[in-house]
Enzyme design. Structure first.
Site, PDB file in Angstrom:
ATOM      1  N   HIS A 163       0.884  -1.240   0.038  1.00 33.10           N
ATOM      2  CA  HIS A 163      -0.168   0.097   0.188  1.00 33.10           C
ATOM      3  C   HIS A 163       0.792   1.255   0.109  1.00 33.10           C
ATOM      4  CE1 HIS A 163      -3.666  -2.228   0.374  1.00 33.10           C
ATOM      5  NE2 HIS A 163      -3.416  -2.871   1.652  1.00 33.10           N
ATOM      6  N   ASP A 199      -2.534 -10.411  -2.574  1.00 37.44           N
ATOM      7  CA  ASP A 199      -3.120 -10.101  -1.335  1.00 37.44           C
ATOM      8  C   ASP A 199      -4.683  -9.730  -1.433  1.00 37.44           C
ATOM      9  OD1 ASP A 199      -1.934  -8.386   1.378  1.00 37.44           O
ATOM     10  OD2 ASP A 199      -3.767  -7.766   0.829  1.00 37.44           O
ATOM     11  N   HIS A 201      -6.231  -7.216  -0.564  1.00 37.13           N
ATOM     12  CA  HIS A 201      -6.285  -5.801  -0.928  1.00 37.13           C
ATOM     13  C   HIS A 201      -5.782  -5.298  -2.240  1.00 37.13           C
ATOM     14  CE1 HIS A 201      -6.724  -6.215   3.496  1.00 37.13           C
ATOM     15  NE2 HIS A 201      -7.812  -5.445   3.559  1.00 37.13           N
ATOM     16  N   ASP A 288      -4.428 -12.715   3.261  1.00 36.99           N
ATOM     17  CA  ASP A 288      -5.493 -12.344   3.946  1.00 36.99           C
ATOM     18  C   ASP A 288      -7.035 -12.850   2.861  1.00 36.99           C
ATOM     19  OD1 ASP A 288      -4.465 -10.700   2.048  1.00 36.99           O
ATOM     20  OD2 ASP A 288      -4.724  -9.176   3.469  1.00 36.99           O
TER      21      ASP A 288
END
Ligand code: Q9C
Ligand code: ZN
Length: 348
Positions: A163, A199, A201, A288
């Site tokens: 991120h 991931d 996200h 995740d």
């Protein structure tokens, strides 16, 4: 497979993050990396090594000098604002958004923090810079190991990285380890490198860093940003800009997606990666996507991660694995090592 382990990861230990108007205990905790390390040792995945010292010039290939300066001095500046600040982590509370100016960097630390942060969920602590810097060296060491001929290497570090952009942090990420690994391969002379981000996200930081570059292909499979964090990037129509047109692939999937459907996206992403003809692959390995993850919405099961590793191995590219998210702490070691073991069995 060799693992480059960040022994300094415990220096980054956020206490609370802001979530829907309340301070809640951090999801991104040191036990995450500990569980993965013990599983690697228990299942004899391979050597666990410390990273080599690395040339800080690699950082400047990915992050803005002013942002790096900010991060390096953030904790001291935070405590200088008020000595009582040393007892709690730093979080932003004001942003240069909606027509406010971000071209004049304020002197006030709280304001500078808002200039460089995009959420209130990523506490900056006394040891954040030291932990993140050592993590960057793990990523670069893994990249160099693969450049020198290894089939694969694993960078096991926290805080995660995908991120974090050229000049911002958020989503528990400060330095973009996957981007640094890709850059390290480019700096050694590889002409084209691909990053595949699995991931849950969207890897908004990695996308931002390479969006206009034709030398690094970025592909990401993630929860649809219309409902999932980071919300403001990761849509399917983001395909790259300028010289980087065609070098960005987003495959957003709805909450609730299970392995069968997710795997179709994985194979599609890998086909596009291969069409780019990269000399190496960097995998942003978030776990995740697991059905038991407390903050995510896909439904992968522990056994599915073997197949993920097999599919990645089938791409037949030198591969650098970078540890990202995954918050079902107790199952994190099993899930991560299932990917790596599945890869090794299929790659052998
Ligand atoms: N209460 C990574 O997986 N906050 N970052 C979600 C949770 C942000 C995740 C809200 C999640 C960031 C590397
Ligand atoms: Zn994640």
């Amino acid at each position: 497979m060799i693992t480059f382990y960040n022994h300094a990861h415990t220096l980054h230990q956020g206490k609370m993050e802001m979530f829907r108007g309340q301070m809640v205990p951090c999801f991104e905790v040191p036990a995450r990396a500990d569980h993965v390390l013990s599983e690697i040792v228990a299942r004899r995945l391979g050597t666990v090594a410390s990273p080599q010292p690395f040339d800080p010039a690699v950082l400047a290939g990915i992050h803005d000098p002013a942002y790096l300066q900010f991060l390096e001095h953030a904790w001291d500046d935070w405590v200088a604002m008020d000595p009582a600040n040393k007892d709690h982590d730093a979080l932003p509370s004001v942003w240069p958004n909606h027509g406010l100016r971000s071209d004049v960097l304020p002197e006030n630390f709280a304001a500078r923090m808002g200039r460089y942060a995009f959420d209130t969920g990523s506490p900056l602590t006394s040891g954040t810079w030291a932990a993140a810097l050592e993590g960057a060296s793990c990523a670069v060491s893994a990249a160099h190991h693969v450049f020198d001929g290894a089939r694969a290497a694993f960078s096991l570090s926290r805080p995660p990285g995908h991120h974090a952009g050229s000049d911002f942090f958020g989503g528990y990420c400060f330095l973009n380890n996957a981007a640094l690994a890709a850059q390290a391969l480019r700096d050694r002379g590889m002409e084209r490198v691909a990053i595949l981000d699995i991931d849950y996200h969207h890897g908004n930081g990695t996308q931002q860093i390479f969006y206009q570059r034709p030398d690094v292909f970025f592909a990401s499979i993630h929860g649809d940003p219309r409902t999932e964090y980071p919300f403001f990037l990761g849509h399917a129509d983001e395909t790259g800009a300028g010289a980087g047109v065609g070098c960005n692939l987003n495959l957003p999937m709805p909450r609730g997606t299970g392995f069968k459907v997710w795997r179709v996206a994985l194979k599609h992403a890998l086909r596009r990666v291969l069409e780019f003809r990269p000399q190496a692959l960097v995998v942003s390995l978030g776990l995740d996507t697991f059905e038991g993850d407390p903050i995510s919405g896909f439904k992968l099961q522990s056994a599915d991660y073997y197949a993920v590793g097999e599919d990645l191995a089938a791409a037949d590219l030198p591969t650098v694995f970078i540890f990202e998210g995954g918050y079902a702490v107790a199952q994190l070691g099993v899930n991560a090592v299932n990917v790596l073991e599945g890869f090794e069995r299929a790659a052998a």
